[in-house]
Scaffold this active site. Sequence first.
Site, PDB file in Angstrom:
ATOM      1  CB  THR A 202      61.932  35.974  36.660  1.00 49.45           C
ATOM      2  OG1 THR A 202      61.094  36.963  36.842  1.00 49.45           O
ATOM      3  CG2 THR A 202      61.251  34.531  35.699  1.00 49.45           C
TER       4      THR A 202
ATOM      5  CG  ASP B 219      64.168  45.686  36.949  1.00 47.16           C
ATOM      6  OD1 ASP B 219      63.286  46.206  35.725  1.00 47.16           O
ATOM      7  OD2 ASP B 219      65.055  46.187  36.855  1.00 47.16           O
TER       8      ASP B 219
ATOM      9  CG  ASN C  31      54.440  38.933  43.373  1.00 46.20           C
ATOM     10  OD1 ASN C  31      53.802  38.854  44.559  1.00 46.20           O
ATOM     11  ND2 ASN C  31      56.244  37.991  43.238  1.00 46.20           N
TER      12      ASN C  31
ATOM     13  CB  SER D 245      45.196  44.396  42.031  1.00 44.45           C
ATOM     14  OG  SER D 245      44.815  46.015  42.337  1.00 44.45           O
TER      15      SER D 245
ATOM     16  CE1 TYR E  59      51.074  48.803  45.446  1.00 45.72           C
ATOM     17  CE2 TYR E  59      49.458  49.853  46.528  1.00 45.72           C
ATOM     18  CZ  TYR E  59      49.901  48.619  46.819  1.00 45.72           C
ATOM     19  OH  TYR E  59      49.992  47.648  46.536  1.00 45.72           O
TER      20      TYR E  59
ATOM     21  CE  LYS F 298      49.850  47.296  43.149  1.00 47.47           C
ATOM     22  NZ  LYS F 298      50.014  45.892  42.557  1.00 47.47           N
TER      23      LYS F 298
ATOM     24  CB  THR G 108      55.648  40.721  51.827  1.00 47.81           C
ATOM     25  OG1 THR G 108      55.077  42.566  51.658  1.00 47.81           O
ATOM     26  CG2 THR G 108      54.311  39.919  51.414  1.00 47.81           C
TER      27      THR G 108
END
Length: 281
Positions: A34, A58, A85, A136, A150, A154, A185
Site C-alpha cells: 500500500t 493514506d 511502517n 517504532s 517524534y 514512538k 531511507t
Amino acid sequence: MTTKTWLITGTSTGFGRELATLLAQKDGVNLVATARHTEQLAYLDQYDHGQIQKLTLDVTDRDQIQAAVKAATAKFSTIDVLVNNAGLGYFGTFEESDRDAVRYMFDVNVWGLVDMTRAVLPAMRQQKSGVIVNFSSIGGLFSFPTISFYHGTKYAVEGISESLAKEVGDLGIKIMLIEPSGFRTDWAGRSSQKKFPEIDDYAQFKDSIQWNVNTAHHENGDPQRAAEIIYDQVTNHTANLPLRLPLGQFATDTAIDKYRKTLKEFEALHDLSASADRPEA
Ligand SMILES: NC(=O)c1ccc[n+]([C@@H]2O[C@H](COP(=O)([O-])OP(=O)(O)OC[C@H]3O[C@@H](n4cnc5c(N)ncnc54)[C@H](OP(=O)(O)O)[C@@H]3O)[C@@H](O)[C@H]2O)c1
C-alpha cells in the site's frame, strides 16, 4: 508451506519498499503493498504473478483503511501479517516546533498505526493467529534534543504495542516493535520537516539539526538487511518473536546502555520509591 498474506503501509520508499521487494520474490507470500500513490509501486510489477495487490492507502484516512482491508481480504481471504511502517519525522526544539505539523505527525505515526491495527484485529482474532509489526525507533526508547515530538510518537507506539501484546497474546496474535537507529531511507530527508531554532537560547541546536540534514542518505543502517531480518523473524521465529527488536549497532548499544543505567538508578532509589506506599500495604 501455507501461504501468508502480508499487508505493509508506506511501500513507496525506505523500509517499506525494501520489505515489499523482498516479499514479492518469496514463495508462500501474498503481498498487499500500500502507498499514498500506487504509481510509485511499479517496481513490483516484474515480480507479480497474481500474488501482489497494490492499494492506495493514506493511513490518516479511515475510509481508505477500511477499503484497503476489505479489498485485501476479498482477494486473499485473510491478512496474516500487518506491517505498520508508514511514518515521518520532525526536527525542531520543543518550544519552537509547529503545533499543526507535529499533530499531523501523531496522526500518521500513532493514529495511523492504531486505526490500521484495529481494522485487522477482528479477522486475526477470528483466525486465532496473526503478527503485527510496528515500526517504532531507537527514538522510542531513548531521547535526543530537537526531536521531542517524534520521540513522543514512538514512545506512544511502544506503550500501545506493549499493552496490546498482553491483550492479544493468548488469542494467538504476536506484536513486534522494530527499533532502528539511522537507516538509509528517505526519513531524515524528505520525510522529516526541519525547523531551525530562532530563539537565541536554543542556537546551539542548529548544528545538530544541520547534522541530520547533512547525514541523510549516508546512515549506517541498510534497509535491505533490515527487511531480511524482519522477514526471517516473522517467518521462522514466530513462536518466540521478540516484542522489541533494535536494528543497527547504534540502536542495540543504546538500548542496552539505557536499560543498564535505568536499572542502576531504579535500584538505588528502590527503598525510597517503596516508602511512598501506606505502611499497612
Ligand atoms: N530511517 C531511519 O533512520 C528510521 C529510524 C527509526 C525508525 N524509522 C521509522 O521507519 C518507518 C519507515 O520510514 P523510512 O525510514 O522507510 O522512511 P521513508 O523512506 O521516508 O518512508 C516513509 C514511508 O511512509 C509513507 N507515509 C508517510 N505518510 C504517510 C501517510 N499519511 N499514509 C501512508 N503512508 C505514509 C511514505 O509515503 P510517501 O512516499 O507517500 O511520502 C513512505 O512510503 C517510519 O515509521 C520511521 O519513523 C526510520
